[in-house]
Structures are given as structure tokens and as C-alpha cells.
Design a protein around this motif. Structure first.
Motif, PDB file in Angstrom:
ATOM      1  N   SER A  72      50.555 -10.735  28.985  1.00  0.00           N
ATOM      2  CA  SER A  72      50.928  -9.400  28.503  1.00  0.00           C
ATOM      3  C   SER A  72      50.299  -9.125  27.143  1.00  0.00           C
ATOM      4  O   SER A  72      49.824  -8.010  26.874  1.00  0.00           O
ATOM      5  N   THR A  73      50.258 -10.142  26.284  1.00  0.00           N
ATOM      6  CA  THR A  73      49.652  -9.976  24.966  1.00  0.00           C
ATOM      7  C   THR A  73      48.169  -9.659  25.078  1.00  0.00           C
ATOM      8  O   THR A  73      47.655  -8.746  24.419  1.00  0.00           O
ATOM      9  N   VAL A  76      47.216  -6.149  26.462  1.00  0.00           N
ATOM     10  CA  VAL A  76      47.285  -5.159  25.382  1.00  0.00           C
ATOM     11  C   VAL A  76      46.076  -5.299  24.455  1.00  0.00           C
ATOM     12  O   VAL A  76      45.451  -4.304  24.063  1.00  0.00           O
ATOM     13  N   ALA A 102      47.145  -4.502  17.636  1.00  0.00           N
ATOM     14  CA  ALA A 102      47.949  -3.951  18.731  1.00  0.00           C
ATOM     15  C   ALA A 102      48.682  -5.019  19.532  1.00  0.00           C
ATOM     16  O   ALA A 102      49.632  -4.699  20.252  1.00  0.00           O
ATOM     17  N   ALA A 103      48.243  -6.284  19.435  1.00  0.00           N
ATOM     18  CA  ALA A 103      48.790  -7.310  20.330  1.00  0.00           C
ATOM     19  C   ALA A 103      49.432  -8.503  19.624  1.00  0.00           C
ATOM     20  O   ALA A 103      50.288  -9.169  20.209  1.00  0.00           O
ATOM     21  N   LEU A 234      51.007   0.853  21.437  1.00  0.00           N
ATOM     22  CA  LEU A 234      50.684  -0.356  22.191  1.00  0.00           C
ATOM     23  C   LEU A 234      51.544  -1.527  21.737  1.00  0.00           C
ATOM     24  O   LEU A 234      52.078  -2.283  22.565  1.00  0.00           O
ATOM     25  N   LYS A 235      51.691  -1.699  20.422  1.00  0.00           N
ATOM     26  CA  LYS A 235      52.398  -2.872  19.906  1.00  0.00           C
ATOM     27  C   LYS A 235      53.898  -2.781  20.137  1.00  0.00           C
ATOM     28  O   LYS A 235      54.543  -3.760  20.542  1.00  0.00           O
ATOM     29  N   VAL A 238      54.317  -0.459  24.552  1.00  0.00           N
ATOM     30  CA  VAL A 238      53.615  -0.945  25.745  1.00  0.00           C
ATOM     31  C   VAL A 238      53.717  -2.463  25.878  1.00  0.00           C
ATOM     32  O   VAL A 238      53.977  -2.980  26.973  1.00  0.00           O
ATOM     33  N   HIS A 239      53.529  -3.174  24.777  1.00  0.00           N
ATOM     34  CA  HIS A 239      53.555  -4.642  24.839  1.00  0.00           C
ATOM     35  C   HIS A 239      54.888  -5.182  25.373  1.00  0.00           C
ATOM     36  O   HIS A 239      54.907  -5.969  26.330  1.00  0.00           O
TER      37      HIS A 239
END
Length: 320
Positions: A72-73, A76, A102-103, A234-235, A238-239
Motif C-alpha cells: 500500500s505504501t 501510493v 506522499a507515502a 494521498l498521505k 488514500v494511503h
């Protein structure tokens, strides 16, 4: 809601106290050095060892869990990296730092304290596994991409040796390895040593969070990246959502393990991203802004996530 407030207020309150003290009683940035040394090399390793050494060894080899969290990381990361390259026209080096922004969550300073506070000692093993394996991948991917970009002129052998050294000698990973060994051998430290480890472990979260607040205050906001909105979404959104879906799909894990991973995925950009940007001289001021602003925004997003978890809004498994 009072239960969630009781979780996040002490946690983010320590960051705010560190930030406020750095503003009210300014000290040179070097003054933070010994605090960081204590947290990274002593307190957090003691916490990881103490909790892992008491864990049944079979819990430490959940490879599908590790795969789900790390995947998942890096999904992203890949989204941000590719978007920066293809749509933003950025270099590989800049896109790498944007992808990390972002990740790469603050799973070292913020992760253990908040996860243990929210889910108890059952969160220790998943937090340690995610931290170790994610950082192994970070330590490998970042120098490789920087070398491809031309930011580092090193031979492949020297680069590989540098990556291996960072992985093997990182204090958290060393402490985790020793803790796993102690669990396998059923080793119990003598009582005086056990008490010393307990004192050090209890200091890990408060010192780490205070140091993080000071660190944020010492990096004033100068240049906000235009990509900040995308990075923050994203961070912080979404992550954790992606981590939740993937872990629900790849296995049947305990509630505390799933929610620990999702909580770690929801944390703001790690301060290490700024350190990496400084190391390579790329995107430094904007990396610093990403750390600061995602940390501020995470007060709301992490609180909302914990509310959803503690009130049963978020089921422990999407695909039971």
C-alpha cells in the motif's frame, strides 16, 4: 468522542508543547541532537525489544501482512512518482522526494506511541514489523533512484554496501532483530535490566513527540509546493484507505493488527523525508513544508479515523 479526544489530545499535545517551547525559548538546532540520539538509539529500541521479546515467535512471520502494508505504501509512492514525472515534468530526484512525501509516514516517532495508546500492547508487533520492512524498502529504493537520476556518483557495489549498512545497523531494526531472537529463545532479562528497559520504553513516546514538535518549529514555512494538496490527500486519506482494503483482501488478521497498520498509514509525512531531501540537495524547503502541513492536517484526519475505529464505523475486515 471524549474517548478519542483522550487518545489524541495527549499525543498531539506533546507535539504542540515541543513546538511552543521551541518558539518561546529558542535554542540552536544543534541543541536537539542529544534528544534525538536518546530517542532513536536508546528509548525506542528499548520499547521495541521489550515488547517483541514477549511475543510468541509465530506472530513475527506474518508475510502476507507485511506484504499488504508495504505494498500500500509503494502503490501510493508510485502514483505520486509517476504523476510528478509524467504530468509535472519533474526530474527523477524531485519525483522521488515527492513520492516519499506522499507515502513515507512518521511511523518511527509517532507510530509506536499512538498505536500502543490506541490499541494496547497487541499493537507492538505489527508496528515493529511495518517499521522494519518499510524502512528496509525505503533505504533501498531511495539511493537507487537517486543514483539513476545522477544525484549520486557511486558504483553499484558501493551503493549496495551502503544500503545494506543502513539496514543492518539501524537501531530500530537491530532492536527488533534482538527482540525476535529473545522471543525465539524465550529469553527473560534479569529483573534490574527489565526495569531499566521499562523506564527507557516509557520515555520513548513523550520524548519522541516533544522532539518532533521542536523539529517542526525549527523549520519555518517558506515555500509551499503546488503539489501539497495531492500529497496531503494521498498521505492522509488514500494511503490508509488503500492499506485497509489490501489487508482485508490478502488475509484474515486480528482487529488490532489491521487497525494498527491503517493508523500507521494515516500518519503525516515523516521528518526523515526532509532529512533525505537535505542529504541529496533536492526539494528541501517544500519537503519541510510537506512535513509541517500534513502534521497539522493529521490532527483532524487521525482523530476522524480513530473515531471511526472506536465507534465501530470501520469494520475490522472488509471481506470477512
Amino acid at each position: 468522542m471524549s474517548e478519542v479526544t483522550g487518545l489524541v489530545l495527549p499525543f498531539f499535545g506533546l507535539i504542540f508543547i515541543g513546538y511552543a517551547m521551541a518558539r518561546l525559548r529558542p535554542q540552536p538546532v544543534e541543541a536537539l541532537g542529544w534528544m534525538n540520539t536518546f530517542v532513536i538509539y536508546v528509548a525506542l529500541p528499548a520499547l521495541f525489544f521489550q515488547l517483541l521479546a514477549k511475543t510468541p515467535i509465530e506472530q513475527l512471520t506474518e508475510w502476507s501482512y507485511i506484504f499488504g502494508a508495504v505494498a500500500s505504501t509503494y502503490i501510493v509512492f508510485g502514483i505520486m512518482f509517476a504523476g510528478s514525472m509524467l504530468l509535472g515534468g519533474s526530474s527523477i530526484a524531485e519525483s522521488t522526494i515527492k513520492g516519499l512525501s506522499a507515502a513515507y509516514g512518521n511511523i518511527g516517532y509517532m507510530g509506536p506511541g499512538l498505536a500502543l495508546l490506541a490499541f494496547g500492547e497487541e499493537a507492538a508487533v505489527p508496528v515493529a514489523l511495518i517499521f522494519c520492512f518499510e524502512n528496509m524498502v525505503h533505504f533501498a529504493v531511495t539511493p537507487m533512484l537517486m543514483a539513476i537520476s545522477g544525484g549520486r556518483h557511486e558504483s553499484p557495489a558501493r551503493m549496495a554496501l551502503d544500503v545494506l549498512r543502513k539496514i543492518v545497523l539501524h537501531p530500530f531494526i537491530l532492536a527488533t532483530a534482538v527482540g525476535v531472537g529473545a522471543a525465539a529463545l524465550h529469553f527473560q532479562p534479569p529483573l534490574p535490566v527489565e526495569r531499566l528497559l521499562a523506564y527507557l520504553a516509557s520515555a520513548a513516546a513523550p520524548c519522541a513527540l516533544f522532539a518532533m514538535g521542536v523539529s517542526l518549529a525549527l523549520r519555518p514555512l517558506r515555500r509551499v509546493p503546488r503539489e501539497l494538496g495531492v500529497i496531503a490527500v494521498l498521505k492522509l486519506v488514500v494511503h490508509p484507505l488503500l492499506c485497509y482494503v489490501i489487508l482485508s483482501w490478502v488475509g484474515n488478521f486480528s482487529e488490532s493488527w489491521v487497525f494498527s497498520a491503517v493508523l500507521l498509514a494515516s500518519l503525516p509525512t515523516a521528518t526523515n523525508v526532509f532529512v533525505i531531501s537535505q542529504q541529496y540537495g533536492v526539494w528541501m524547503e517544500r519537503a519541510s513544508a510537506s512535513v509541517l502541513i500534513t502534521t497539522i492536517l493529521s490532527v483532524g484526519t487521525v482523530t476522524a479515523l480513530l473515531y471511526a475505529i472506536t465507534h465501530g464505523i470501520l469494520p475490522p475486515d472488509l471481506f470477512p
